[in-house]
Design an enzyme around this catalytic site. Sequence first.
Site, PDB file in Angstrom:
ATOM      1  N   ASP A  31     -58.193 -68.683  36.178  1.00 49.15           N
ATOM      2  CA  ASP A  31     -58.936 -67.440  36.369  1.00 49.15           C
ATOM      3  C   ASP A  31     -59.859 -67.229  35.172  1.00 49.15           C
ATOM      4  O   ASP A  31     -59.533 -67.631  34.055  1.00 49.15           O
ATOM      5  CB  ASP A  31     -57.951 -66.262  36.494  1.00 49.15           C
ATOM      6  CG  ASP A  31     -58.523 -65.082  37.269  1.00 49.15           C
ATOM      7  OD1 ASP A  31     -59.550 -64.529  36.816  1.00 49.15           O
ATOM      8  OD2 ASP A  31     -57.942 -64.708  38.304  1.00 49.15           O
ATOM      9  N   ASN A  32     -61.003 -66.593  35.423  1.00 51.54           N
ATOM     10  CA  ASN A  32     -61.899 -66.223  34.308  1.00 51.54           C
ATOM     11  C   ASN A  32     -61.772 -64.747  33.949  1.00 51.54           C
ATOM     12  O   ASN A  32     -62.533 -64.245  33.119  1.00 51.54           O
ATOM     13  CB  ASN A  32     -63.355 -66.568  34.644  1.00 51.54           C
ATOM     14  CG  ASN A  32     -63.927 -65.715  35.758  1.00 51.54           C
ATOM     15  OD1 ASN A  32     -63.193 -65.007  36.449  1.00 51.54           O
ATOM     16  ND2 ASN A  32     -65.238 -65.779  35.953  1.00 51.54           N
ATOM     17  N   LEU A  33     -60.838 -64.039  34.588  1.00 51.93           N
ATOM     18  CA  LEU A  33     -60.543 -62.625  34.329  1.00 51.93           C
ATOM     19  C   LEU A  33     -61.736 -61.722  34.619  1.00 51.93           C
ATOM     20  O   LEU A  33     -61.829 -60.608  34.082  1.00 51.93           O
ATOM     21  CB  LEU A  33     -60.058 -62.427  32.887  1.00 51.93           C
ATOM     22  CG  LEU A  33     -58.861 -63.301  32.458  1.00 51.93           C
ATOM     23  CD1 LEU A  33     -58.442 -62.965  31.040  1.00 51.93           C
ATOM     24  CD2 LEU A  33     -57.688 -63.135  33.419  1.00 51.93           C
ATOM     25  N   THR A 145     -62.363 -64.184  55.216  1.00 53.89           N
ATOM     26  CA  THR A 145     -62.324 -62.816  55.702  1.00 53.89           C
ATOM     27  C   THR A 145     -62.641 -62.760  57.187  1.00 53.89           C
ATOM     28  O   THR A 145     -63.455 -63.541  57.696  1.00 53.89           O
ATOM     29  CB  THR A 145     -63.328 -61.934  54.933  1.00 53.89           C
ATOM     30  OG1 THR A 145     -63.434 -60.658  55.565  1.00 53.89           O
ATOM     31  CG2 THR A 145     -64.708 -62.561  54.893  1.00 53.89           C
ATOM     32  N   SER A 186     -72.402 -57.863  55.003  1.00 52.60           N
ATOM     33  CA  SER A 186     -72.722 -57.587  53.604  1.00 52.60           C
ATOM     34  C   SER A 186     -73.012 -58.901  52.908  1.00 52.60           C
ATOM     35  O   SER A 186     -72.758 -59.986  53.462  1.00 52.60           O
ATOM     36  CB  SER A 186     -71.553 -56.878  52.898  1.00 52.60           C
ATOM     37  OG  SER A 186     -70.478 -57.777  52.695  1.00 52.60           O
ATOM     38  N   TYR A 188     -71.374 -60.018  50.362  1.00 56.37           N
ATOM     39  CA  TYR A 188     -70.055 -60.626  50.186  1.00 56.37           C
ATOM     40  C   TYR A 188     -69.644 -61.410  51.428  1.00 56.37           C
ATOM     41  O   TYR A 188     -69.236 -62.570  51.344  1.00 56.37           O
ATOM     42  CB  TYR A 188     -69.017 -59.553  49.880  1.00 56.37           C
ATOM     43  CG  TYR A 188     -67.604 -59.969  50.220  1.00 56.37           C
ATOM     44  CD1 TYR A 188     -66.925 -60.889  49.437  1.00 56.37           C
ATOM     45  CD2 TYR A 188     -66.959 -59.454  51.349  1.00 56.37           C
ATOM     46  CE1 TYR A 188     -65.645 -61.296  49.759  1.00 56.37           C
ATOM     47  CE2 TYR A 188     -65.677 -59.844  51.673  1.00 56.37           C
ATOM     48  CZ  TYR A 188     -65.014 -60.762  50.882  1.00 56.37           C
ATOM     49  OH  TYR A 188     -63.753 -61.166  51.212  1.00 56.37           O
ATOM     50  N   HIS A 189     -69.735 -60.786  52.604  1.00 58.58           N
ATOM     51  CA  HIS A 189     -69.362 -61.483  53.830  1.00 58.58           C
ATOM     52  C   HIS A 189     -70.263 -62.691  54.093  1.00 58.58           C
ATOM     53  O   HIS A 189     -69.828 -63.692  54.666  1.00 58.58           O
ATOM     54  CB  HIS A 189     -69.405 -60.516  55.016  1.00 58.58           C
ATOM     55  CG  HIS A 189     -68.354 -59.449  54.965  1.00 58.58           C
ATOM     56  ND1 HIS A 189     -68.620 -58.149  54.630  1.00 58.58           N
ATOM     57  CD2 HIS A 189     -67.009 -59.513  55.192  1.00 58.58           C
ATOM     58  CE1 HIS A 189     -67.507 -57.441  54.660  1.00 58.58           C
ATOM     59  NE2 HIS A 189     -66.512 -58.242  54.996  1.00 58.58           N
ATOM     60  N   LYS A 192     -68.911 -65.696  52.315  1.00 65.17           N
ATOM     61  CA  LYS A 192     -67.772 -66.287  53.016  1.00 65.17           C
ATOM     62  C   LYS A 192     -68.237 -67.095  54.227  1.00 65.17           C
ATOM     63  O   LYS A 192     -67.612 -68.096  54.596  1.00 65.17           O
ATOM     64  CB  LYS A 192     -66.800 -65.189  53.458  1.00 65.17           C
ATOM     65  CG  LYS A 192     -66.150 -64.435  52.315  1.00 65.17           C
ATOM     66  CD  LYS A 192     -65.180 -65.302  51.530  1.00 65.17           C
ATOM     67  CE  LYS A 192     -64.354 -64.465  50.578  1.00 65.17           C
ATOM     68  NZ  LYS A 192     -63.320 -65.245  49.869  1.00 65.17           N
ATOM     69  N   ARG A 248     -56.887 -46.443  50.162  1.00 68.03           N
ATOM     70  CA  ARG A 248     -57.659 -45.294  49.683  1.00 68.03           C
ATOM     71  C   ARG A 248     -57.211 -44.009  50.375  1.00 68.03           C
ATOM     72  O   ARG A 248     -57.071 -42.965  49.721  1.00 68.03           O
ATOM     73  CB  ARG A 248     -59.156 -45.528  49.904  1.00 68.03           C
ATOM     74  CG  ARG A 248     -59.805 -46.368  48.818  1.00 68.03           C
ATOM     75  CD  ARG A 248     -61.217 -46.796  49.172  1.00 68.03           C
ATOM     76  NE  ARG A 248     -62.050 -45.711  49.653  1.00 68.03           N
ATOM     77  CZ  ARG A 248     -62.646 -44.798  48.879  1.00 68.03           C
ATOM     78  NH1 ARG A 248     -62.482 -44.839  47.559  1.00 68.03           N
ATOM     79  NH2 ARG A 248     -63.419 -43.870  49.405  1.00 68.03           N
ATOM     80  N   VAL A 261     -63.683 -40.298  55.778  1.00 68.41           N
ATOM     81  CA  VAL A 261     -64.039 -41.138  56.916  1.00 68.41           C
ATOM     82  C   VAL A 261     -65.552 -41.161  57.013  1.00 68.41           C
ATOM     83  O   VAL A 261     -66.199 -40.122  57.077  1.00 68.41           O
ATOM     84  CB  VAL A 261     -63.434 -40.590  58.218  1.00 68.41           C
ATOM     85  CG1 VAL A 261     -63.889 -41.430  59.410  1.00 68.41           C
ATOM     86  CG2 VAL A 261     -61.916 -40.565  58.121  1.00 68.41           C
ATOM     87  N   GLU A 331     -73.954 -50.379  59.850  1.00 68.19           N
ATOM     88  CA  GLU A 331     -73.047 -50.965  60.826  1.00 68.19           C
ATOM     89  C   GLU A 331     -73.005 -50.084  62.066  1.00 68.19           C
ATOM     90  O   GLU A 331     -73.468 -48.939  62.052  1.00 68.19           O
ATOM     91  CB  GLU A 331     -71.634 -51.096  60.236  1.00 68.19           C
ATOM     92  CG  GLU A 331     -71.013 -49.767  59.844  1.00 68.19           C
ATOM     93  CD  GLU A 331     -69.642 -49.907  59.200  1.00 68.19           C
ATOM     94  OE1 GLU A 331     -69.113 -51.032  59.148  1.00 68.19           O
ATOM     95  OE2 GLU A 331     -69.100 -48.889  58.753  1.00 68.19           O
TER      96      GLU A 331
END
Length: 405
Positions: A31-33, A145, A186, A188-189, A192, A248, A261, A331
């Site tokens: 890990d690189n933390l 994901t 996104s 991020y997605h 993946k 959350r 919401v 979305e």
Amino acid sequence: MRIAVLGGDGFVGWPTALHLSDLGHDVHIVDNLSRRWIDTELGVQSLTPMDSIQERCRIWHQETGKRIHFHLLNLATEYERLKGWLSEQRPDAVIHFAEQRAAPYSMKTDRHKVYTVSNNTNATHNLLAALVETGIDAHLVHLGTMGVYGYSSVGAPIPEGYLDIRIDTPTGPRDQQILYPTRPGSVYHMTKSLDQILFQFYAQNDGLRITDLHQGIVWGTHTDQTRRHEQLINRFDYDGDYGTVLNRFLIQAAIGYPLTVHGTGGQTRAFIHIQDSVRCIELALKDAPQSGERVRIFNQMTETHRVRDLAEMVARLTGAKVAYLPNPRKEADENDLIVRNDQFLALGLQPITLADGLLSEVVEVARKYAHRIDRTRVPAVSAWTKDIATRVEHDPEGKRLRSVS
């Protein structure tokens, strides 16, 4: 087995490392933390107090007599060191968690978009190239994901990775299987989704043995191993960038904060408890593909729920109030989600569901550490576009001073 857990200091990585060590494997965390540095950048901390990774490993050895080794290394930027480490340690399996995991964080600014793509894509490709170059026949298990599939309503169950299609050819129709078309929501997605293509190439070109786990949203705090000592507790994110939706809600309920919401709450998502997540990784390790086989893909989830239904469930449990706010994401307001997870069930997974009482456990953890919560970090304010940013609600509690003139 000697198992390398890349990103083993993270939310799923740490309990996975403990789980596999408890089973008797020789576990090495790489890990690189960076997740800890992101906490510093955002000005927020885990709800649960976290010791250094070295201290966590020491406590694990003290409690169990088993060692987890830690190696500080950046997969995305230190390719030669990664290659040297693999050559020296020669793991039997590599579990790849070493990616920036939050969709909201990946959409905060252009800098965050660039960082997420650079970090995630380079980390994955560096790992694949290094495995080929060193000639190590390690089983690579990647945590992906469910978000690669997108969240549109298709009216049919999403298969595990591959879609059956029929193609018209000059000699007649032919059946074929293709990767299920991606529709990332996104940056991020999107990374993946790019991972999938990289895995497909290296499996067919170099014979790498790869399993890709398309995971749902993780909830919960404890696993059997993290309960053994307070200093082994997992991290617990509650902020608007890294906190997962159900966790959350439970934290908001514990501190008397409105359950936020966004939009109609009609977004349907897949969920899995943290204990099931580490169990699925164990099962995937035992069911490795052979060299030359295509990438094995599992849908790592146990149930689906609409966001508003979750909020109402938590409200009934705790007496919290629900607040409907503008959605910072781009979305659909409503979507259905039907997901196949036959493979893990066939391998013996017995899913933990929301009805098992663990919701109350999470609320108790949140109340215990409520003094560590910065209420200003609770709102989700990272917007998907500049236009949406103008509508984001920064003050769900209505505590901001307002002009009366």
